[in-house]
Design an enzyme around this catalytic site. Structure first.
Site, PDB file in Angstrom:
ATOM      1  N   HIS A  98      88.922 -27.754  15.715  1.00 58.28           N
ATOM      2  CA  HIS A  98      89.823 -28.906  15.750  1.00 58.28           C
ATOM      3  C   HIS A  98      90.870 -28.664  14.660  1.00 58.28           C
ATOM      4  O   HIS A  98      90.579 -28.006  13.659  1.00 58.28           O
ATOM      5  CB  HIS A  98      89.120 -30.209  15.374  1.00 58.28           C
ATOM      6  CG  HIS A  98      87.897 -30.564  16.177  1.00 58.28           C
ATOM      7  ND1 HIS A  98      86.682 -29.978  15.968  1.00 58.28           N
ATOM      8  CD2 HIS A  98      87.714 -31.488  17.139  1.00 58.28           C
ATOM      9  CE1 HIS A  98      85.799 -30.514  16.796  1.00 58.28           C
ATOM     10  NE2 HIS A  98      86.388 -31.431  17.525  1.00 58.28           N
ATOM     11  N   ASP A 101      89.605 -29.235  11.163  1.00 56.53           N
ATOM     12  CA  ASP A 101      88.552 -28.335  10.656  1.00 56.53           C
ATOM     13  C   ASP A 101      89.142 -27.248   9.774  1.00 56.53           C
ATOM     14  O   ASP A 101      88.515 -26.776   8.835  1.00 56.53           O
ATOM     15  CB  ASP A 101      87.822 -27.596  11.791  1.00 56.53           C
ATOM     16  CG  ASP A 101      87.209 -28.521  12.810  1.00 56.53           C
ATOM     17  OD1 ASP A 101      86.874 -29.652  12.450  1.00 56.53           O
ATOM     18  OD2 ASP A 101      87.071 -28.083  13.979  1.00 56.53           O
ATOM     19  N   GLU A 229      85.850 -32.511  28.095  1.00 58.83           N
ATOM     20  CA  GLU A 229      84.434 -32.409  27.725  1.00 58.83           C
ATOM     21  C   GLU A 229      83.774 -33.778  27.862  1.00 58.83           C
ATOM     22  O   GLU A 229      83.974 -34.665  27.031  1.00 58.83           O
ATOM     23  CB  GLU A 229      84.334 -31.901  26.279  1.00 58.83           C
ATOM     24  CG  GLU A 229      82.904 -31.687  25.830  1.00 58.83           C
ATOM     25  CD  GLU A 229      82.809 -31.125  24.422  1.00 58.83           C
ATOM     26  OE1 GLU A 229      83.679 -30.294  24.036  1.00 58.83           O
ATOM     27  OE2 GLU A 229      81.899 -31.518  23.700  1.00 58.83           O
ATOM     28  N   GLU A 265      78.770 -29.749  27.755  1.00 54.65           N
ATOM     29  CA  GLU A 265      77.877 -29.618  26.600  1.00 54.65           C
ATOM     30  C   GLU A 265      76.477 -30.080  26.991  1.00 54.65           C
ATOM     31  O   GLU A 265      76.291 -31.182  27.520  1.00 54.65           O
ATOM     32  CB  GLU A 265      78.418 -30.448  25.430  1.00 54.65           C
ATOM     33  CG  GLU A 265      77.492 -30.397  24.220  1.00 54.65           C
ATOM     34  CD  GLU A 265      78.142 -30.845  22.935  1.00 54.65           C
ATOM     35  OE1 GLU A 265      79.360 -30.653  22.755  1.00 54.65           O
ATOM     36  OE2 GLU A 265      77.416 -31.398  22.102  1.00 54.65           O
ATOM     37  N   HIS A 268      75.325 -33.448  25.609  1.00 60.07           N
ATOM     38  CA  HIS A 268      76.033 -34.573  26.237  1.00 60.07           C
ATOM     39  C   HIS A 268      75.436 -34.867  27.617  1.00 60.07           C
ATOM     40  O   HIS A 268      75.359 -36.020  28.030  1.00 60.07           O
ATOM     41  CB  HIS A 268      77.527 -34.263  26.388  1.00 60.07           C
ATOM     42  CG  HIS A 268      78.242 -34.106  25.079  1.00 60.07           C
ATOM     43  ND1 HIS A 268      79.581 -33.815  24.997  1.00 60.07           N
ATOM     44  CD2 HIS A 268      77.803 -34.202  23.800  1.00 60.07           C
ATOM     45  CE1 HIS A 268      79.945 -33.747  23.720  1.00 60.07           C
ATOM     46  NE2 HIS A 268      78.870 -33.974  22.977  1.00 60.07           N
ATOM     47  N   ASP A 293      79.666 -25.910  25.951  1.00 62.84           N
ATOM     48  CA  ASP A 293      79.267 -26.097  24.558  1.00 62.84           C
ATOM     49  C   ASP A 293      77.755 -25.943  24.514  1.00 62.84           C
ATOM     50  O   ASP A 293      77.000 -26.811  24.984  1.00 62.84           O
ATOM     51  CB  ASP A 293      79.710 -27.472  24.024  1.00 62.84           C
ATOM     52  CG  ASP A 293      81.087 -27.394  23.381  1.00 62.84           C
ATOM     53  OD1 ASP A 293      81.735 -26.333  23.487  1.00 62.84           O
ATOM     54  OD2 ASP A 293      81.511 -28.387  22.754  1.00 62.84           O
ATOM     55  N   ASP A 304      73.205 -37.327  19.578  1.00 69.31           N
ATOM     56  CA  ASP A 304      73.724 -35.971  19.763  1.00 69.31           C
ATOM     57  C   ASP A 304      73.272 -35.109  18.580  1.00 69.31           C
ATOM     58  O   ASP A 304      73.942 -35.041  17.562  1.00 69.31           O
ATOM     59  CB  ASP A 304      75.263 -36.098  19.795  1.00 69.31           C
ATOM     60  CG  ASP A 304      75.940 -34.917  20.425  1.00 69.31           C
ATOM     61  OD1 ASP A 304      75.248 -34.088  21.030  1.00 69.31           O
ATOM     62  OD2 ASP A 304      77.174 -34.833  20.317  1.00 69.31           O
ATOM     63  N   ASP A 306      72.814 -31.853  18.470  1.00 74.30           N
ATOM     64  CA  ASP A 306      73.520 -30.560  18.387  1.00 74.30           C
ATOM     65  C   ASP A 306      72.650 -29.443  17.818  1.00 74.30           C
ATOM     66  O   ASP A 306      73.055 -28.742  16.881  1.00 74.30           O
ATOM     67  CB  ASP A 306      74.801 -30.705  17.536  1.00 74.30           C
ATOM     68  CG  ASP A 306      75.892 -31.465  18.269  1.00 74.30           C
ATOM     69  OD1 ASP A 306      75.824 -31.593  19.503  1.00 74.30           O
ATOM     70  OD2 ASP A 306      76.831 -31.919  17.596  1.00 74.30           O
ATOM     71  N   ASP A 336      78.345 -25.310  19.894  1.00 74.62           N
ATOM     72  CA  ASP A 336      78.625 -26.603  19.277  1.00 74.62           C
ATOM     73  C   ASP A 336      77.283 -27.101  18.739  1.00 74.62           C
ATOM     74  O   ASP A 336      76.677 -28.031  19.268  1.00 74.62           O
ATOM     75  CB  ASP A 336      79.229 -27.564  20.314  1.00 74.62           C
ATOM     76  CG  ASP A 336      79.804 -28.802  19.653  1.00 74.62           C
ATOM     77  OD1 ASP A 336      79.586 -28.970  18.443  1.00 74.62           O
ATOM     78  OD2 ASP A 336      80.456 -29.602  20.348  1.00 74.62           O
TER      79      ASP A 336
HETATM   80  C1  XUL Z   1      81.334 -34.130  19.949  1.00 76.71           C
HETATM   81  C2  XUL Z   1      81.720 -32.794  20.452  1.00 76.71           C
HETATM   82  C3  XUL Z   1      83.002 -32.254  19.934  1.00 76.71           C
HETATM   83  C4  XUL Z   1      83.774 -31.503  20.968  1.00 76.71           C
HETATM   84  C5  XUL Z   1      85.144 -31.094  20.502  1.00 76.71           C
HETATM   85  O1  XUL Z   1      80.149 -34.600  20.452  1.00 76.71           O
HETATM   86  O2  XUL Z   1      81.010 -32.194  21.209  1.00 76.71           O
HETATM   87  O3  XUL Z   1      82.741 -31.473  18.830  1.00 76.71           O
HETATM   88  O4  XUL Z   1      83.102 -30.350  21.374  1.00 76.71           O
HETATM   89  O5  XUL Z   1      85.896 -32.156  20.051  1.00 76.71           O
HETATM   90 CO    CO Z   2      81.155 -30.306  22.126  1.00 77.26          CO
END
Ligand code: XUL
Ligand code: CO
EC number: 5.3.1.5
Length: 440
Positions: A98, A101, A229, A265, A268, A293, A304, A306, A336
């Site tokens: 991003h 970042d 996404e 993702e 998600h 992702d 989430d 991750d 991610d």
């Molecule tokens: C948030 C997420 C983000 C996107 C990019 O849940 O997955 O990091 O991948 O904005």
């Molecule tokens: Co993501």
């Protein structure tokens, strides 16, 4: 300055006990007609791996990083050097970020853009030096307090304009760095409550935002693939891009479906009450699968998390969808994912990526073997055989009617349904996974 005091990670095979080696990922090895590196196109997520500090809602950051105590711009420069060394040592070819970042936000948009320019130039130099590539970049239009009501779906037109200016800058960066894709994750595009939300207005504004983004990309000659996404909730209680089916309906309604594909993702998908495979399949069936992702949720937690992928059953089914899709390029597998708060050492960044890469590499090996054996294809063939001829074929071709089906039903003397033997299928997948290194 060296940030990772290790030799480059190489393939040592499944019997190795060296935690700094790949057990399944052998980048140059061919699986079918492509190398593993070509199939998997791994990416490192700047935000989790180089920017975040592993804080959670209950505790401060625990990440021990060499750049922790530097001034913001010096920190940003150190992170650039660190990520390129990291990619060299882990054999990861791509990265994603991003805007916020990579460089600190200034007190004005102008100042933020100037900070970005300095860091983007440094990134470009490093890319040329190392041959590493940008899988995608995106815009963070959700962290800053100005985005309290969202960005492209904000109730405040000034915020909408600010968000547009940030995406414009991100598109210029994408063009400059040759980003292969450009991602839109909804951030705070959603609502807390319908009691005070004009959903119709917000969604129309969102569609117009996407149209203007594409127009601007065309204007500057940026041709990377646009990706949406989906995510169902978090941070808002209802995110507009809930899942692939919902976001696909939105894209079709506003005539945007030719412009976008999906970045799917895993975590998600599970938050949306789907499997990772479901989201991949829905996108693939509609020629909308763009990128992934790569992460996983925790089965006991409802947010989430991750996590780095460790579940081979899941990565096998994901790689099956990806292989059937003909691959992901120009998309890839972006981690991610973040180390747990308890894995706070800098070397954990390397170890977590090795884990994720090996889990997907193993999934690729198994899925490829299953496709060679026509495993799922023959299950489907048998299951749907009544649609291959006679009345079934007419149904598929759309050449029958209720009257004809009624006559057909009257003439049936019995109906024979076959058992799915679903448990056998699952057990056979386990056999594939367990036997993948056993050539006998
Ligand atoms: C948030 C997420 C983000 C996107 C990019 O849940 O997955 O990091 O991948 O904005
Ligand atoms: Co993501």
């Amino acid at each position: 300055m060296t940030y990772f005091n290790i030799d480059p990670v190489t393939y040592e095979g499944p019997k190795s006990n060296n935690i700094y080696s790949f057990k399944y990922y052998n980048p140059e090895e061919k699986i079918g007609n492509k190398t593993m590196a070509e199939h998997l196109r791994f990416g490192v997520a700047y935000w989790h791996t180089f920017t975040a500090d592993l804080s959670d809602p209950f505790g401060v950051g625990t990440a021990q990083r060499d750049w922790n105590n530097l001034e913001p711009m010096e920190q940003a420069k150190a992170r650039v050097d660190a990520i390129f060394e990291f990619m060299q040592k882990t054999q990861i070819e791509y990265f994603c970020f991003h805007d916020v970042d990579i460089a600190p936000e200034g007190s004005t948009l102008q100042e933020s853009n100037e900070n970005l320019d300095v860091i983007v130039d440094r990134i470009k130099e490093k890319m040329e030096e190392t041959g590493k590539k940008l899988l995608w970049n995106t815009t963070n239009n959700f962290t800053h307090e100005r985005f309290v009501h969202g960005a492209a779906t904000s109730s405040n037109a000034d915020v909408y304009a600010y968000a547009a200016a940030k995406v414009k800058k991100s598109l210029e960066i994408a063009k400059k760095l040759g980003s292969e894709n450009f991602v839109f994750w909804g951030g705070r595009e959603g609502y807390e409550s319908l009691l005070n939300t004009d959903m119709k207005l917000e969604l129309t504004n969102l569609a117009n935002f996407f149209k203007m983004a594409k127009n601007y990309a065309n204007e500057i000659g940026y041709t990377g693939q646009f990706l949406i996404e989906p995510k169902p909730k978090e941070p808002t209680s209802h995110q507009y891009d809930t899942d692939v089916a919902t976001a696909y309906a939105f894209l079709q309604k506003y005539d945007l479906d030719d412009i976008f594909k999906f970045n799917i993702e895993a975590n998600h998908a599970t938050l949306a009450g789907h499997t990772f495979q479901h989201e991949l399949r829905y996108a693939r069936d509609n020629d909308m699968l763009g990128s992934v992702d790569a992460n996983q949720g925790h089965p006991l937690l409802g947010w989430d998390t991750d996590e780095f992928p460790t579940d081979v059953f899941d990565t096998t089914l994901a790689m099956y969808e990806i292989l059937k899709n003909g691959g992901l390029a120009p998309g890839g597998l972006n981690f991610d994912a973040k180390p747990r708060r308890t894995s706070f050492k800098q070397e954990d960044l390397v170890l977590t990526h090795i884990t994720g890469m090996d889990t997907f590499a193993l999934g690729l090996r198994v899925a490829h073997k299953m496709i060679e054996d026509n495993f799922f294809e023959s299950i489907m063939d048998t299951k749907y055989q009544t649609f291959k001829e006679g009345i079934g074929k007419k149904i598929v071709d759309g050449t029958t009617s209720f009257a004809e089906l009624e006559t057909y039903a009257h003439n049936l003397t019995s109906i024979d349904n076959a058992s799915d033997h679903l448990e056998v299928i699952k057990s056979q997948i386990n056999q594939y996974i367990l036997n993948i290194n056993n050539k006998d």
